[in-house]
Scaffold this motif. Structure first.
Motif, PDB file in Angstrom:
ATOM      1  N   ASP A  70       0.827  -1.213   0.000  1.00 50.87           N
ATOM      2  CA  ASP A  70       0.000   0.000   0.000  1.00 50.87           C
ATOM      3  C   ASP A  70       0.862   1.263   0.000  1.00 50.87           C
ATOM      4  N   SER A  71       2.162   1.096  -0.248  1.00 49.36           N
ATOM      5  CA  SER A  71       3.071   2.237  -0.351  1.00 49.36           C
ATOM      6  C   SER A  71       3.231   2.629  -1.814  1.00 49.36           C
ATOM      7  N   LYS A  72       2.543   3.694  -2.201  1.00 47.18           N
ATOM      8  CA  LYS A  72       2.600   4.152  -3.586  1.00 47.18           C
ATOM      9  C   LYS A  72       4.029   4.557  -3.972  1.00 47.18           C
ATOM     10  N   ILE A  73       4.737   5.194  -3.069  1.00 45.19           N
ATOM     11  CA  ILE A  73       6.108   5.622  -3.358  1.00 45.19           C
ATOM     12  C   ILE A  73       7.002   4.419  -3.653  1.00 45.19           C
ATOM     13  N   ALA A  74       6.928   3.385  -2.819  1.00 45.52           N
ATOM     14  CA  ALA A  74       7.761   2.200  -3.033  1.00 45.52           C
ATOM     15  C   ALA A  74       7.385   1.503  -4.335  1.00 45.52           C
ATOM     16  N   VAL A  75       6.099   1.306  -4.572  1.00 46.04           N
ATOM     17  CA  VAL A  75       5.653   0.613  -5.786  1.00 46.04           C
ATOM     18  C   VAL A  75       6.049   1.397  -7.030  1.00 46.04           C
ATOM     19  N   ASP A  76       5.820   2.700  -7.043  1.00 46.76           N
ATOM     20  CA  ASP A  76       6.184   3.509  -8.215  1.00 46.76           C
ATOM     21  C   ASP A  76       7.695   3.488  -8.464  1.00 46.76           C
ATOM     22  N   THR A  77       8.476   3.603  -7.394  1.00 48.27           N
ATOM     23  CA  THR A  77       9.933   3.576  -7.541  1.00 48.27           C
ATOM     24  C   THR A  77      10.402   2.246  -8.107  1.00 48.27           C
ATOM     25  N   LYS A 108       2.579  -4.240  -7.277  1.00 45.80           N
ATOM     26  CA  LYS A 108       1.209  -3.752  -7.436  1.00 45.80           C
ATOM     27  C   LYS A 108       0.831  -2.956  -6.193  1.00 45.80           C
ATOM     28  N   TRP A 109       0.348  -1.733  -6.421  1.00 44.54           N
ATOM     29  CA  TRP A 109      -0.166  -0.947  -5.318  1.00 44.54           C
ATOM     30  C   TRP A 109      -1.559  -1.462  -4.981  1.00 44.54           C
ATOM     31  N   ILE A 110      -1.809  -1.644  -3.691  1.00 44.32           N
ATOM     32  CA  ILE A 110      -3.139  -2.051  -3.233  1.00 44.32           C
ATOM     33  C   ILE A 110      -3.588  -1.092  -2.134  1.00 44.32           C
ATOM     34  N   PRO A 111      -4.899  -0.895  -1.999  1.00 44.15           N
ATOM     35  CA  PRO A 111      -5.397  -0.037  -0.916  1.00 44.15           C
ATOM     36  C   PRO A 111      -5.115  -0.670   0.447  1.00 44.15           C
TER      37      PRO A 111
END
Length: 135
Positions: A70-77, A108-111
């Motif tokens: 659920d960490s958008k920063i980690a997933v995007d990076t 994959k980003w998840i809520p």
């Protein structure tokens, strides 16, 4: 395909942190929790993913790994394999090195609501590490 759910919890930013990891292989489910040390919340999320890949490298070498966070920063990076943040660079490099152990790794980003089990493990570990009852 191995499904891996990761989350981190911090007490302060930076502060003491912990990771919760759920690994699903068909019907088998493993739960892991680790104290991580003192990190920012974003750094702790990267460390949780590193710990998860490290757990999987010996048990599931050559497999396809789906990391959900659920960490958008980690997933995007990790998706972009690039960061401008100097603090994230060594963490990104460590992940890229671990990825070589698998046939394919995707993120994959998840809520948050879909990551409750990993979140609970991380928070419980953090709370236990800070409990005065611990030896």
């Amino acid at each position: 395909m191995i499904e891996v759910y990761t989350d981190a919890a911090c007490n302060g930013d930076p502060g003491m942190s912990a990771a919760g990891i759920i690994i699903k292989n068909n019907q088998q489910i493993e739960a892991h929790q680790f104290s991580l040390g003192i990190w920012t919340n974003h750094e702790a999320e990267f460390h949780a993913i590193i710990r998860a890949l490290d757990l999987c490298k010996d048990k599931y070498p050559g497999q396809i790994i789906s990391v959900r966070s659920d960490s958008k920063i980690a997933v995007d990076t990790l998706d972009n394999q690039h960061t401008k943040n100097e603090k994230f660079l060594p963490l990104l490099q460590k992940v890229l090195e671990l990825e070589k152990k698998f046939s394919y790794v995707f993120y994959k980003w998840i809520p948050e609501k879909q990551n409750k089990n990993a979140d609970k493990l991380a928070k419980d570990c953090l709370q236990a590490a800070q409990s005065p009852d611990q030896p």
